[in-house]
Scaffold this motif. Structure first.
Motif, PDB file in Angstrom:
ATOM      1  N   ARG A  87      54.953   6.472 -31.282  1.00 52.17           N
ATOM      2  CA  ARG A  87      54.053   6.660 -32.410  1.00 52.17           C
ATOM      3  C   ARG A  87      53.059   5.510 -32.429  1.00 52.17           C
ATOM      4  O   ARG A  87      53.365   4.400 -31.980  1.00 52.17           O
ATOM      5  CB  ARG A  87      54.834   6.701 -33.735  1.00 52.17           C
ATOM      6  N   ILE A  88      51.864   5.760 -32.975  1.00 51.36           N
ATOM      7  CA  ILE A  88      50.807   4.748 -32.835  1.00 51.36           C
ATOM      8  C   ILE A  88      51.134   3.444 -33.552  1.00 51.36           C
ATOM      9  O   ILE A  88      50.711   2.372 -33.105  1.00 51.36           O
ATOM     10  CB  ILE A  88      49.440   5.285 -33.307  1.00 51.36           C
ATOM     11  N   GLU A  89      51.880   3.504 -34.676  1.00 52.42           N
ATOM     12  CA  GLU A  89      52.185   2.261 -35.380  1.00 52.42           C
ATOM     13  C   GLU A  89      53.211   1.419 -34.615  1.00 52.42           C
ATOM     14  O   GLU A  89      53.458   0.261 -34.966  1.00 52.42           O
ATOM     15  CB  GLU A  89      52.675   2.528 -36.804  1.00 52.42           C
ATOM     16  N   CYS A  90      53.790   2.000 -33.549  1.00 46.83           N
ATOM     17  CA  CYS A  90      54.772   1.278 -32.741  1.00 46.83           C
ATOM     18  C   CYS A  90      54.157   0.686 -31.473  1.00 46.83           C
ATOM     19  O   CYS A  90      54.865   0.104 -30.648  1.00 46.83           O
ATOM     20  CB  CYS A  90      55.922   2.205 -32.345  1.00 46.83           C
ATOM     21  N   ILE A  91      52.844   0.834 -31.303  1.00 48.07           N
ATOM     22  CA  ILE A  91      52.204   0.349 -30.081  1.00 48.07           C
ATOM     23  C   ILE A  91      52.280  -1.167 -29.997  1.00 48.07           C
ATOM     24  O   ILE A  91      51.934  -1.875 -30.934  1.00 48.07           O
ATOM     25  CB  ILE A  91      50.743   0.833 -29.996  1.00 48.07           C
ATOM     26  N   LYS A  92      52.753  -1.642 -28.865  1.00 48.49           N
ATOM     27  CA  LYS A  92      52.871  -3.081 -28.612  1.00 48.49           C
ATOM     28  C   LYS A  92      51.691  -3.600 -27.797  1.00 48.49           C
ATOM     29  O   LYS A  92      51.061  -4.598 -28.142  1.00 48.49           O
ATOM     30  CB  LYS A  92      54.178  -3.377 -27.864  1.00 48.49           C
ATOM     31  N   GLU A  93      51.389  -2.893 -26.678  1.00 54.16           N
ATOM     32  CA  GLU A  93      50.307  -3.318 -25.795  1.00 54.16           C
ATOM     33  C   GLU A  93      49.375  -2.145 -25.498  1.00 54.16           C
ATOM     34  O   GLU A  93      49.827  -1.059 -25.158  1.00 54.16           O
ATOM     35  CB  GLU A  93      50.865  -3.823 -24.459  1.00 54.16           C
ATOM     36  N   LEU A  94      48.096  -2.399 -25.625  1.00 54.32           N
ATOM     37  CA  LEU A  94      47.092  -1.426 -25.191  1.00 54.32           C
ATOM     38  C   LEU A  94      46.692  -1.815 -23.774  1.00 54.32           C
ATOM     39  O   LEU A  94      46.167  -2.906 -23.543  1.00 54.32           O
ATOM     40  CB  LEU A  94      45.886  -1.442 -26.132  1.00 54.32           C
ATOM     41  N   LYS A  95      46.963  -0.921 -22.827  1.00 57.84           N
ATOM     42  CA  LYS A  95      46.792  -1.244 -21.409  1.00 57.84           C
ATOM     43  C   LYS A  95      45.615  -0.515 -20.763  1.00 57.84           C
ATOM     44  O   LYS A  95      45.127  -0.953 -19.726  1.00 57.84           O
ATOM     45  CB  LYS A  95      48.063  -0.858 -20.636  1.00 57.84           C
ATOM     46  N   ALA A  96      45.199   0.605 -21.365  1.00 58.02           N
ATOM     47  CA  ALA A  96      44.159   1.406 -20.724  1.00 58.02           C
ATOM     48  C   ALA A  96      43.486   2.348 -21.719  1.00 58.02           C
ATOM     49  O   ALA A  96      44.104   2.795 -22.679  1.00 58.02           O
ATOM     50  CB  ALA A  96      44.757   2.221 -19.576  1.00 58.02           C
ATOM     51  N   ASN A  97      42.210   2.618 -21.463  1.00 56.53           N
ATOM     52  CA  ASN A  97      41.518   3.742 -22.100  1.00 56.53           C
ATOM     53  C   ASN A  97      41.534   4.891 -21.107  1.00 56.53           C
ATOM     54  O   ASN A  97      41.640   4.679 -19.887  1.00 56.53           O
ATOM     55  CB  ASN A  97      40.083   3.386 -22.459  1.00 56.53           C
ATOM     56  N   PHE A  98      41.413   6.114 -21.592  1.00 57.40           N
ATOM     57  CA  PHE A  98      41.499   7.263 -20.696  1.00 57.40           C
ATOM     58  C   PHE A  98      40.815   8.472 -21.319  1.00 57.40           C
ATOM     59  O   PHE A  98      40.701   8.597 -22.533  1.00 57.40           O
ATOM     60  CB  PHE A  98      42.968   7.607 -20.394  1.00 57.40           C
ATOM     61  N   ILE A  99      40.366   9.353 -20.454  1.00 58.62           N
ATOM     62  CA  ILE A  99      39.791  10.632 -20.875  1.00 58.62           C
ATOM     63  C   ILE A  99      40.359  11.726 -19.981  1.00 58.62           C
ATOM     64  O   ILE A  99      40.406  11.583 -18.753  1.00 58.62           O
ATOM     65  CB  ILE A  99      38.249  10.626 -20.767  1.00 58.62           C
ATOM     66  N   ASP A 100      40.801  12.798 -20.604  1.00 61.91           N
ATOM     67  CA  ASP A 100      41.338  13.960 -19.893  1.00 61.91           C
ATOM     68  C   ASP A 100      40.229  15.011 -19.814  1.00 61.91           C
ATOM     69  O   ASP A 100      39.792  15.537 -20.842  1.00 61.91           O
ATOM     70  CB  ASP A 100      42.548  14.504 -20.655  1.00 61.91           C
TER      71      ASP A 100
END
Length: 398
Positions: free
Chosen positions: A58-71
């Motif tokens: 869940r987003i409130e549990c995010i520890k590290e943002l490692k990448a942006n991405f587009i599908d």
């Protein structure tokens, strides 16, 4: 395995691995070293791009943002994969968008992945702003609006896409790691404010700040649940309603918001029945889609409705009273003043008091009498000196 290493080599948090098999979705959570031991050469295997501080996607549990991405859902466009890659190469990369570090052929589409120097979950509003910008730039090439969630999972290279019966593979790799601020400064236009509707006094609302507020609200609700050890009887419906609404607005993914709301409900000691939880929070989604009304409760209202105590407010980010705000401001101003004194080579009153008492203690140990010590330290008040002596004795220094 180089894909996993490239993406998560220095990851400290939990990484989600998921699989869809026989129409059933299952997910597990691993640390990086354990993830390397797994087999990914199977059908419909996914992993999360970012990591979590606990085994919960869940987003409130995010520890590290490692990448942006587009599908990119190529099948929804009139182009072929080759045409899109050629167009992006000639007209987009390092012009309107940064060059992706990894391009993955996912079977029926493409993933564009931008590796970023790891930043904590608090940077999620800025991450989201970058994600929104990339989506708008790539919309004509089939960018999936529902795949802008920081907790998103993407197919893993070497796994099999059962829909296209093809192997997922990396088709381009660019050796570089971006800073999130670098992408913002070099590619995003200045975040323009939007104005409220006509008929009301003009008030500027900055989209980036507004998104930050919703994310902070989400975190505060979870913090409240943790403080009360998930015993939320009497406040379950309101907490779930607010959580679902804030998630809808922040993620712009109503389906994910509902799923996360039901997951949060299941963590309660006394959860609502699933149908009851859906019904109790339905209006949150209705309000989000209508855009006519927004649930912007004032802090005082939330504090009253959720009966948030002063002690609980002390660990909140935004749901705080005016008195708590003033308390924090006093601490901030005091620290700021002390920093200025330190910069000017001066001491705070507390530091001066501590030094004076230290000198009194040392002089007493050397055998000097009280009157002599008062003269040596320039203390004219007997009452003040006796107060120092009383403090030193009470705390065992004399």
């Amino acid at each position: 395995m180089s894909y996993i290493e490239t993406l998560h080599k220095n990851s400290k948090g939990w990484i989600t691995k998921a699989q869809i098999k026989n129409s059933e979705y299952t997910q597990w959570h691993y640390k990086y070293k354990n993830l390397l031991e797994l087999n990914f050469a199977d059908e419909n295997i996914y992993i999360s791009m970012n990591t979590f501080f606990k085994p919960s996607r869940r987003i409130e549990c995010i520890k590290e943002l490692k990448a942006n991405f587009i599908d990119l859902d190529i099948y929804n466009t009139k182009f072929t994969k080759e045409q899109i890659i050629m167009n992006l190469e000639e007209n987009y990369f390092n012009r309107s968008i940064p060059r992706p570090n990894i391009i993955v052929d996912s079977g029926r589409g493409l993933y564009l992945i931008w590796l970023i120097n790891s930043v904590p979950g608090q940077a999620l509003p800025l991450w989201k702003a970058v994600e929104e910008y990339l989506y708008k730039e790539l919309k004509e090439f089939g960018a999936d609006r529902k795949a802008l969630d920081a907790a998103r999972i993407l197919r893993v290279p070497e796994s099999i896409n059962s829909k296209s019966n093809s192997k997922v593979k990396v088709i381009d790799h660019y050796e570089y790691t971006y800073d999130l601020r670098e992408i913002q400064n070099n590619f995003l236009p200045e975040l323009k404010p939007k104005e409220k509707k006509k008929g009301r006094p003009k008030k500027v609302i900055f989209v980036h700040r507004e998104r930050s507020l919703y994310y902070a609200r989400i975190q505060d609700l979870i913090k409240l649940c943790e403080l009360r050890k998930y015993d939320l009887k009497g406040h379950r419906e309101l907490i779930l309603f607010l959580y679902r609404y804030y998630l809808c607005v922040f993620t712009e993914d109503a389906e994910k918001a509902l799923n996360d709301t039901l997951e949060l409900n299941n963590e309660f000691i006394y959860p609502l029945k699933e149908k009851e939880a859906i019904t109790a929070t339905k209006s949150a989604e209705t309000c989000y889609f209508s855009k006519d009304k927004q649930y912007k409760y004032k802090n005082e209202t939330l504090i009253e409705l959720l009966e948030i105590t002063e002690d609980e407010q002390r660990v909140m980010t935004t749901i705080i009273s005016k008195s708590e705000y003033k308390r924090r401001d006093r601490i901030y101003q005091k620290n700021k003043y002390n920093e200025k004194l330190k910069k000017d080579g001066k001491m705070s009153k507390k530091e001066e008091l501590k030094l004076t008492r230290e000198k009194i203690k040392n002089l007493r140990l050397e055998g000097f009498k009280n009157k002599e010590i008062m003269q040596m330290l320039g203390i004219s008040s007997t009452t003040t000196f006796e107060r120092h002596i009383s403090y030193l004795k009470k705390n065992g220094f004399l």
